[in-house]
Design a protein around this motif. Structure first.
Motif: not given
Length: 154
Positions: A17-28
């Motif tokens: 059920m995980i459909f996304i592969d990676r985080a590129i950028d996470i900000q506030q």
């Protein structure tokens, strides 16, 4: 660019059920994740070599879950379960996402109050917007989760 934890560490879901592969950028107040379109996705249609565009809502929702999970980890907490309350104005400029595409999923927080939040989100491929919408989400506090669990057991 920062190295972010795996999506499995950020999103309180299990495979498949995980459909996304990676985080590129996470900000506030924003997040950028990527999705590789391929056979590993539960919604992949082998005959059409694609995933229906309506699954884009879940790509966006899981990107928000990654955003929330990352901020929880930064506070020393485990990523909490969240609820997608609804979407508004989902517009897709395609019928499907094709095999081999790497989609960029962007979301920005418009407002947040007491666990409720509204995000605007979009999916791009090669800097062209393929889909967009507004998502309403809720992440209950630990106390609220305990209260909900107690009520469901009665």
């Amino acid at each position: 660019m920062t190295d972010y934890p795996s999506i499995a560490q950020l999103v309180p879901h299990d495979e498949p059920m995980i459909f996304i592969d990676r985080a590129i950028d996470i900000q506030q107040d924003s997040v950028h994740c990527q999705v590789d379109i391929g056979e590993n996705n539960l919604f992949f249609n082998l005959e059409q070599n694609s995933i229906p565009a309506y699954v884009g809502i879940e790509f966006m929702a899981q990107s928000l879950a990654a955003w929330s999970g990352y901020h929880s980890l930064q506070k020393g907490e485990q990523p909490a379960i969240g609820f997608l309350l609804g979407s508004r104005r989902y517009i897709s400029h395609c019928d499907a996402f094709g095999k081999g595409q790497t989609l960029d999923v962007y979301a920005e927080k418009l407002m947040e109050d007491n666990g409720m939040a509204v995000f605007t989100a979009r999916i791009e491929f090669e800097q062209k917007v393929l889909a967009s919408c507004q998502l309403n989400v809720y992440v209950p506090s630990e106390d609220k989760l305990k209260e909900m669990k107690t009520r469901s057991q009665q």
